[in-house]
Design an enzyme around this catalytic site. Sequence first.
Site, short mmCIF file in Angstrom:
data_model
loop_
_atom_site.label_atom_id
_atom_site.label_comp_id
_atom_site.label_asym_id
_atom_site.label_seq_id
_atom_site.Cartn_x
_atom_site.Cartn_y
_atom_site.Cartn_z
N SER A 1 -15.12 -18.32 3.49
CA SER A 1 -13.93 -18.64 3.94
C SER A 1 -13.15 -19.86 4.58
O SER A 1 -12.32 -19.74 4.96
CB SER A 1 -13.04 -17.71 3.61
OG SER A 1 -12.66 -16.66 2.97
N SER B 1 -10.32 -18.28 1.77
CA SER B 1 -9.38 -17.57 1.87
C SER B 1 -8.70 -17.75 2.79
O SER B 1 -7.33 -18.40 3.39
CB SER B 1 -9.35 -16.12 1.61
OG SER B 1 -10.00 -15.96 3.06
N LYS C 1 -5.61 -18.16 11.51
CA LYS C 1 -5.73 -17.49 10.35
C LYS C 1 -4.69 -15.78 10.17
O LYS C 1 -5.33 -15.51 12.08
CB LYS C 1 -6.54 -17.12 10.39
CG LYS C 1 -7.15 -16.54 8.34
CD LYS C 1 -8.35 -15.82 7.95
CE LYS C 1 -8.42 -16.00 6.90
NZ LYS C 1 -9.92 -16.06 5.85
#
Lengths: 471, 478
Positions: free
Chosen positions: A171, A146, A69
């Site tokens: 997320s 996210s 990420k």
Amino acid sequence: MKTEEFIGKVKSGEVDIVEYIHKVIEECKKINDEYHYFNKISEELALKQAENIKKNPKGKLAGLPVSIKDCICVKGVETRAGSAILNGYKPEFNATAIEKIIKEGAIIIGKTSQDEFGFGSFSTNMGKGFQKPLNPFDKERCCGGSSGGCGGIVQKASFPHISLGESTGGSIVNPASFCGVYGLCPTYGRVSRYGLIDYGNSLDKIGPMAKDIKDIALMQKIISGFDKNESTSLNSPVDDYSAYIRKDVKGMKVGIIDFGIGESIDEPVRNKTLETIDKLNAKGVKAEKVSLPFSKKYGIPVYFLIAASEASTNLAKYCGMRYGASSELNGSSFNEYFTKVRSEYLGDEAKRRIILGTFARMAGQRDAYYIKAAQIRTKVIEEYKRLFKTYDALISPAINILPPKFDEIDKLSLLQAYTIDALTVSPNLAGLPHLSIPTGMVNKLPSGVMLTGDHLQEGKLIQLAAALRKE
Amino acid sequence: MTEKIYHFKTDVVIGLEIHIELATDSKLFCSCSTHAKPGEEDEPNTRTCPVCLGHPGSKPVLNKKAVDYALRLCLALGCRIAPELIFSRKSYFYPDMSKNYQITQYEIPLGEKGNIKLSDNTKIGLTRVHMEEDPAALVHPAGMANSSSVLVDYNRSGDPLCEVVTEPELTSPEQARDFMKQLINILRYLGIFDINRCIIKADANVSIRESNYQRVEMKNITGFKDIERALKYEIQRQKKTLKDGNVIRKETRAWNSQYGVTRSLRSKETEADYGYIIDPDLVPTEITKEWVDEIKENMPELPDEKVKKFMHDFKLSIDDAKVISADKDMAELFEKVVKDVDAVLAAKWIRRELVRCLNYVKKELCDVDIATKEMNSLLKLIESKKITETTGQKLMEKLVEGSFDVEKYVKKEGLEAVSDSGELEKLCDEAIVENEKAVAEYKEGNEKSFNFIVGAVMRKSKGKADPKVVREILIGKV
């Protein structure tokens, strides 16, 4: 090819890892053109690592392509947490989790797309100049957020692959669910946050996302552990998560969170959850309804107040002075300059959360919002802790809907968008491990359920998830 | 934190907030060094890392040594110690702030409600003692007024500081100076402050009766000499402002040491809102009883204890003991020389002559370089009467200017006291012959004339004669 088999072949030399990684990068580029899962494909680093692995094929992840990420620092690779304000920023150091996986031979293929700084549930609150990741099953729909890019690439990749995501309020489980993969958000403090770009420091957790529960267990073990560079990392022994894969689940007790199968849950999601409970029953797991009234009522406001308060201080450092995006000085005062850079490079949702968080901690409001939220947070933890005296895990969907279309998301009010996290914020507030398990397709869309466990009981979640696999 | 209501009565009311740099080797939240390697130039931005530069993803880790030091200070000042050490983020935007928030303490400071005793025994109450990190240093390449740009040096960023906040109980600039002096002395006794490299800075709140105690804050006053200057200036400025028919505004002013003036930085119509939150990167550190006990056991001797020791062990008067203990360097010098020299004599010479000489050159003992060995030689020469007290005083004056080999110097310059009575009698006889008039006047009862003759003998001996002995010989002769 399964991860275990692949790593074996890398070690035996059966797979030429340099050639293989070339192909992986090509595939990633192709997928990325269409689906936007990467903010940066780290081709140079990946090939260099592949050369090293070829010479010295060692480690529990030898040669395995891993995506990261964007908010997790990788030395020398542009790391922006999905924000234009960090354009061009290449960290001087690796996050501790990155150090650990590199040591085990992982190959870092790129930084995945996300909501700016993690501020969103659909990967639609993109930083300026970033593209939304598209759902691997339907390009008109979102990946969830996210950690949307992580979920997308894990589902779409044809090669063995694990991704490192990050969760502040859901997320990891949210995009895992929307993309039909596993995603484990571990206990707060289990994985060092050193090198993780902060959203809400008391909530942020790094965790693995993968197509196979075995890969989750493998990766979770590697990234866990105490870190002397990170004060909130836990100094307790790390479980051998892989050992839970074959453990019998008979006699385990699971609590069904009542509002997780209630009216606010879309029918296909509810049905899939009930189906999963039936499967667990068949394996000898006892399940009964439980309620979390406090979490249900206060979870969302408490989460947004705490996360935004912390975020508003974390984001203050981005001012165009030391790294990332900058602007012309033109004789302006430092205040004018900081304002100019922040206005230009931060996205709308980032600005909204800065304003919200700053308000909640201002002298006149602090007691009513920030302090009160912190007090209620301890109540939320107590509520869960009471249940874990009886239950091994709690079950509910991660989200009440199947992956929505972008135009549906556009129509949501702000409050509707925030309440999408209703089922995920509370385990995050309480720092509890939670795992999203894919439950198959409904209406050509992936679905999933979420298991929540007591602190440091990731093993039990993996045990239950493994029992749910097809025989 | 709500503001207390005070009922002031004195002409001047002063409160201080003092920032003390602790003498740890590494910074408060990272392992960067707090100082350049000995003998090396401190190149800007070399003692830095991702933590003190505030890089994204970096996290602070508390330096326990700094907490040890801060606990030592809290205990020495008689503070109540908090059960936990909790850090908060104080948010404001400024170019010297690497994160645009400072890690400091807010609701619960490490220490509360201590006090410091001034040299006149007045006790000044302390509101709090807390820990925080130092921001970076702003460097104006061509001076504050003439630089078109500002440079930032992060070497200082993250240095450990203790902030000591007093109650508004000081009533004069002289008291404020004394307060600072007492505090610095305690810090030095505690071994937590290195006077050669650590910075101590004060912000002062000052108000006067005539303005109904409208508070003005002065920032950035370094050292105890400047605090007196700055406060004196500011009090006069406030008085003049009122005399001229203007009003005192609530404001923050900067002290400029070079020009000896304060200038307005900002008016404080509204208090700044720093939006404090608990720093979620740092877990609360429990201050256990065991920890505090350990600090107590290893506490260095404090000035008050030193006074008692000097009185008991060396039979010094309370006055001598206090004056010597009030300066750590002086106490150390005394303790070293009493190994060879009589304590009362040493105390007398250090307390009177050394202090007199230092006052004359307006310096502190730490500012001058006196080798213990030379002080020892000087006092031994005096003790054995090998030199006269007059010679001793002159040598002390010279020592304060810079250390030198006292014994060699005395020999080289022939400064030994003339103790040979034959030699002295000869000088007296000569003086009597040469000063017939004075002798005659003395015989008529004029005491002053006698002193004149003694002076003549002393001049002849170049000050090396003991005046007492000279008087005795002369009385016999005239």
